[in-house]
Design an enzyme around this catalytic site. Structure first.
Site, PDB file in Angstrom:
ATOM      1  N   LEU A 188     -11.734 -19.749 -95.818  1.00  0.00           N
ATOM      2  CA  LEU A 188     -13.062 -20.314 -95.561  1.00  0.00           C
ATOM      3  C   LEU A 188     -13.184 -20.663 -94.073  1.00  0.00           C
ATOM      4  O   LEU A 188     -13.040 -21.818 -93.678  1.00  0.00           O
ATOM      5  CB  LEU A 188     -13.276 -21.560 -96.421  1.00  0.00           C
ATOM      6  CG  LEU A 188     -12.837 -21.453 -97.900  1.00  0.00           C
ATOM      7  CD1 LEU A 188     -13.033 -22.784 -98.607  1.00  0.00           C
ATOM      8  CD2 LEU A 188     -13.608 -20.358 -98.600  1.00  0.00           C
ATOM      9  N   ASP A 189     -13.468 -19.659 -93.264  1.00  0.00           N
ATOM     10  CA  ASP A 189     -13.437 -19.851 -91.811  1.00  0.00           C
ATOM     11  C   ASP A 189     -14.845 -19.849 -91.218  1.00  0.00           C
ATOM     12  O   ASP A 189     -15.700 -19.066 -91.630  1.00  0.00           O
ATOM     13  CB  ASP A 189     -12.613 -18.715 -91.177  1.00  0.00           C
ATOM     14  CG  ASP A 189     -12.240 -19.026 -89.737  1.00  0.00           C
ATOM     15  OD1 ASP A 189     -12.343 -20.194 -89.326  1.00  0.00           O
ATOM     16  OD2 ASP A 189     -11.847 -18.091 -89.017  1.00  0.00           O
TER      17      ASP A 189
END
Length: 296
Positions: free
Chosen positions: A72-73
């Site tokens: 989850l960047d």
């Protein structure tokens, strides 16, 4: 005239209603491209079910992944682009998770892994880390009824020495309440490091060999797999790993488990990764499977 009008309306309803359903169900823009992606992925899912009666590798095969892992960047960059603080980016990212996860399961995915907080993230400013821990507590409390209703097994992997006691308590409750669920599993990597995972697995095998529980010459990949934290899943190794934000690396996530994983790097920042982007990732994965004849 009435019969002609009735025929026209019936024809339109047969076209429009399925399109509206897809758009509503996956919360994606209503477009021919997204409808086509949905049909292709659904067809592949049906194909997998038809093959499920066979044995061996075919039972795990097909063009639909069984285990999808997501890094989850981009939460902070998403907030910065909008003139917002880091906490607002983290909150937007958390909303994206809860909006999307159940849709991933609805499309036939068995296991979803989320790289939610790495060991390196403890180096962030203290107020940001505290906000993230508080946010995790809030999510566990609010989403547990839904996860239980949908039959999702929750597993949290990673170190637990630095996690607040209140959050650890909630994690324990969530894991205990969902431990008997089989068909869907959500793995959340919290204070997780791929290097640490491999290290703790090696130490465990060394301890067992020292105590005479196993022979050193018997240590192989299968035994290693069983010692890794992802052994909590029926499908411990992801078929597809997605890292948002355009970064083309997996950093410190599933270093052992991703040896034969398809890696997908969309440029979209995580809070903007919705149903349409996920369908695009699945479409990409299926094309790779068809092109190279890969079987999971």
């Amino acid at each position: 005239m009435l019969s002609l009008l009735s025929i026209v309306l019936t024809f339109l309803s047969l076209i429009i209603m399925p399109c509206l359903f897809v758009s509503w169900r996956l919360r994606v823009p209503l477009s021919i491209t997204n409808i086509r992606r949905f049909i292709k992925t659904t067809a592949s899912q049906c194909n997998d079910k038809e093959e499920s009666g066979t044995t061996g590798e075919k039972e795990k095969g097909g063009r639909m992944p069984k285990h999808v892992a997501i890094i989850l960047d981009g939460n902070r960059r998403w907030a910065e682009k909008r003139g917002l603080g880091p906490s607002q980016g983290q909150e937007a990212g958390a909303r994206t998770v809860m909006e999307n996860v159940k849709d991933y399961f609805s499309m036939g995915i068995n296991t979803v892994s989320l790289f939610a907080f790495s060991t390196e993230n403890w180096g962030r400013p203290g107020d940001e880390v505290k906000y993230i821990m508080d946010m995790f507590e809030k999510i566990v409390k609010s989403e547990m009824p839904n996860l239980r209703r949908y039959g999702v097994k929750v597993s949290v992997i990673g170190k637990r020495t630095n996690i607040p006691e209140s959050l650890l308590h909630l994690i324990g409750e969530a894991e205990e309440a969902t431990k008997n669920n089989k068909e869907k599993q959500l793995i959340v990597a919290l204070d997780y490091s791929g290097k640490f995972d491999i290290l703790q697995a090696c130490k465990s095998l060394a301890e067992k060999a020292k105590n005479g529980l196993i022979n050193v010459e018997d240590i192989d990949e299968n035994l290693m797999d069983k010692e890794l934290m992802t052994s909590c899943s029926e499908f411990p190794n992801p078929d597809l790993l997605i890292r948002t934000s355009g970064e083309q690396r997996i950093s410190n996530f599933y270093l052992w488990q991703s040896a034969y994983t398809e890696l997908y790097f969309p440029s979209v920042l995580w809070p903007d990764f919705g149903g349409a982007e996920y369908l695009e990732a699945l479409d990409w994965y299926q094309k790779r499977q068809r092109r190279f004849g890969l079987r999971v």
